[in-house]
Motif scaffolding. Structure first.
Motif, short mmCIF file in Angstrom:
data_model
loop_
_atom_site.label_atom_id
_atom_site.label_comp_id
_atom_site.label_asym_id
_atom_site.label_seq_id
_atom_site.Cartn_x
_atom_site.Cartn_y
_atom_site.Cartn_z
N SER A 317 32.71 -20.51 1.90
CA SER A 317 31.84 -19.32 2.01
C SER A 317 31.67 -18.93 3.46
O SER A 317 31.64 -17.74 3.80
CB SER A 317 30.45 -19.58 1.43
N GLN A 318 31.56 -19.95 4.34
CA GLN A 318 31.43 -19.64 5.78
C GLN A 318 32.67 -18.91 6.28
O GLN A 318 32.59 -17.96 7.06
CB GLN A 318 31.25 -20.94 6.57
N HIS A 319 33.80 -19.39 5.79
CA HIS A 319 35.07 -18.77 6.20
C HIS A 319 35.08 -17.29 5.82
O HIS A 319 35.41 -16.42 6.63
CB HIS A 319 36.22 -19.53 5.52
N TYR A 320 34.66 -16.99 4.57
CA TYR A 320 34.66 -15.59 4.12
C TYR A 320 33.59 -14.77 4.85
O TYR A 320 33.81 -13.59 5.14
CB TYR A 320 34.49 -15.50 2.59
N LEU A 321 32.46 -15.41 5.17
CA LEU A 321 31.42 -14.70 5.92
C LEU A 321 31.95 -14.30 7.30
O LEU A 321 31.79 -13.17 7.75
CB LEU A 321 30.17 -15.59 6.05
N LEU A 322 32.63 -15.26 7.94
CA LEU A 322 33.20 -14.99 9.26
C LEU A 322 34.22 -13.86 9.17
O LEU A 322 34.26 -12.96 10.02
CB LEU A 322 33.87 -16.27 9.77
N TYR A 323 35.00 -13.89 8.10
CA TYR A 323 36.00 -12.84 7.88
C TYR A 323 35.32 -11.47 7.76
O TYR A 323 35.77 -10.49 8.37
CB TYR A 323 36.81 -13.18 6.62
N ALA A 324 34.21 -11.44 6.99
CA ALA A 324 33.47 -10.18 6.81
C ALA A 324 32.92 -9.68 8.15
O ALA A 324 32.96 -8.49 8.45
CB ALA A 324 32.34 -10.37 5.80
N LYS A 325 32.41 -10.62 8.95
CA LYS A 325 31.87 -10.23 10.26
C LYS A 325 32.99 -9.66 11.14
O LYS A 325 32.84 -8.63 11.77
CB LYS A 325 31.25 -11.45 10.96
N ARG A 326 34.13 -10.39 11.15
CA ARG A 326 35.23 -9.96 12.02
C ARG A 326 35.86 -8.66 11.55
O ARG A 326 36.50 -7.95 12.34
CB ARG A 326 36.30 -11.06 12.09
N SER A 327 35.70 -8.37 10.28
CA SER A 327 36.31 -7.13 9.77
C SER A 327 35.38 -5.93 9.97
O SER A 327 35.60 -4.88 9.38
CB SER A 327 36.65 -7.24 8.29
N GLY A 328 34.28 -6.13 10.69
CA GLY A 328 33.44 -4.97 11.02
C GLY A 328 32.01 -5.07 10.52
O GLY A 328 31.24 -4.13 10.69
N LYS A 329 31.62 -6.14 9.82
CA LYS A 329 30.24 -6.35 9.31
C LYS A 329 29.90 -5.32 8.21
O LYS A 329 30.73 -4.48 7.88
CB LYS A 329 29.20 -6.30 10.43
N ASN A 330 28.70 -5.45 7.66
CA ASN A 330 28.24 -4.63 6.53
C ASN A 330 29.30 -4.62 5.42
O ASN A 330 29.64 -3.59 4.87
CB ASN A 330 27.95 -3.19 7.00
N ARG A 331 29.83 -5.80 5.12
CA ARG A 331 30.81 -5.90 4.04
C ARG A 331 30.76 -7.28 3.41
O ARG A 331 30.16 -8.20 3.96
CB ARG A 331 32.22 -5.55 4.51
N ILE A 332 31.42 -7.39 2.26
CA ILE A 332 31.50 -8.71 1.62
C ILE A 332 32.97 -9.17 1.67
O ILE A 332 33.88 -8.34 1.75
CB ILE A 332 31.00 -8.68 0.16
N ALA A 333 33.16 -10.48 1.64
CA ALA A 333 34.53 -11.00 1.60
C ALA A 333 34.58 -12.20 0.66
O ALA A 333 33.62 -12.97 0.56
CB ALA A 333 34.97 -11.42 3.00
N HIS A 334 35.70 -12.31 -0.04
CA HIS A 334 35.89 -13.45 -0.96
C HIS A 334 37.37 -13.69 -1.19
O HIS A 334 38.21 -12.89 -0.75
CB HIS A 334 35.18 -13.18 -2.29
#
Ligand SMILES: Nc1nc2c(ncn2[C@@H]2O[C@H](COP(=O)(O)OP(=O)(O)OP(=O)(O)O)[C@@H](O)[C@H]2O)c(=O)[nH]1
Length: 336
Positions: A317-334
């Protein structure tokens, strides 16, 4: 449970103990209970859950044993009762029984005394006096026995109460509550995660939800406004929490939402609606009445699969959260 005769029980304990030694299971009463039940092979669902927990944890962590014990081995009527509550209840019942037995014994002895007094008034015959003395001696002996029994019951009740008091103090000290938001804290989250993992069948999902740019918000509106915002988001998340969900604040503006019996696709939809709901809020800091700029969150979503351990789930989950942050924030990743 545990309805075996002594011979069967001895045999089962003999198979359970080597298992416990082999798996390095600490010899606590919970674990004895669990391994006894496991060795009896009576409840396939129970054995399945234990096997799965062993695969995931390598052993049985103490609170997983306790959860399993409560879930499978306690009689139904005790399952939801708080330990302290049930101990106190049985203490009171025991003392009530002892009190009523001592009162009836003393009442009986009083009666004996009255009879003896009346008998002595009417006679001075040595044989009759001796009989009365014997009656009194027997009555006194019985009354004494009842008193002794009662005082030993009081003594053990006192000891039991002292240990309950210290247990309650420990509970207070080890609180799992986050004082700022009144949600569970990281410790509470871990406990909940560890207790849910043995039951999960690729359907326990973790959402790591993190407020975006909290440092900037602090800088722009002040730390107090930032803290107030954390509380605001916490409240909103509680409103959006489904019935089968659990929420905790881990640190700063980061929250963990655990959803049991929720597959990735459903959890992702929920994550998306949480993201959207936060982004459309008009948040005013009540002390200065200033309207904050748009507040957003990023969310990492992961579902436990296979024999994954709790920490592997958190890492993903941390990995996907980091991905969401790096992709511009205000998004979800999974996971795709
Ligand atoms: N107001 C307030 N700030 C906190 C609290 N706990 C942590 N913080 C701050 O939250 C900020 C978190 O910073 P970062 O981890 O860089 O995160 P961020 O600024 O939100 O940036 P991104 O996560 O990348 O969007 C830090 O500046 C901490 O000082 C708190 O209880 N109250």
């Amino acid at each position: 449970m545990f309805q075996h005769n002594i011979k069967q029980a001895n045999q089962l304990m003999r198979s359970a103990i080597p298992l416990m030694v082999k798996l390095d299971i600490p010899p606590t009463p919970y674990n004895y209970g669990i391994w006894y039940e496991y060795a009896s092979n009576k409840n396939p669902k129970f054995n399945q859950v234990v096997d799965r927990a062993l695969r995931r944890f390598g052993s049985l962590p103490a609170f997983v044993s306790q959860e399993l014990f409560n879930e499978f081995l306690l009689p139904e009527e005790f399952q939801h009762a708080h330990r302290q509550g049930s101990v106190l209840k049985s203490l009171t019942t025991n003392l009530e029984t002892d009190t009523s037995s001592i009162s009836s014994e003393l009442e009986r002895f009083n009666g004996t005394l009255r009879t003896a007094k009346a008998a002595l008034k009417n006679t001075s015959e040595p044989a009759q006096v001796e009989q009365v003395a014997l009656l009194l001696e027997r009555g006194a002996f019985k009354a004494n026995q009842a008193i002794e029994k009662f005082s030993s019951a009081l003594l053990s009740a006192q000891e039991e109460l002292a240990s309950l008091r210290s247990e309650l103090l420990d509970v207070k000290k080890n609180t799992e509550l986050d004082a700022m938001t009144l949600l569970a804290n990281e410790k509470g989250f871990e406990r909940s995660l560890f207790s849910l993992v043995p039951y999960a069948e690729d359907d326990l999902t973790l959402l790591l939800i993190d407020i975006d740019n909290l440092a900037e918000i602090n800088h722009e509106y002040g730390n107090k406004a930032g803290t107030s915002l954390i509380r605001y988001v916490a409240k909103l998340l509680v409103e959006l929490l489904p019935e089968n969900g659990f929420i905790a604040r881990l640190k700063g503006g980061r929250f963990a939402m655990l959803l049991s019996e929720t597959e990735l696709s459903v959890a992702s939809q929920l994550a998306e609606s949480i993201r959207n709901e936060v982004s459309i809020q008009k948040i005013r800091y009540k002390n200065t009445k200033v309207l904050l700029r748009q507040v957003t969150v990023s969310i990492g979503v992961a579902t436990l699969f296979g024999d994954e351990s709790p920490s592997e789930l958190v890492e993903r989950s941390q990995h996907y959260l980091l991905y969401a942050k790096r992709s511009g924030k205000n998004r979800i990743a999974h996971h795709e």
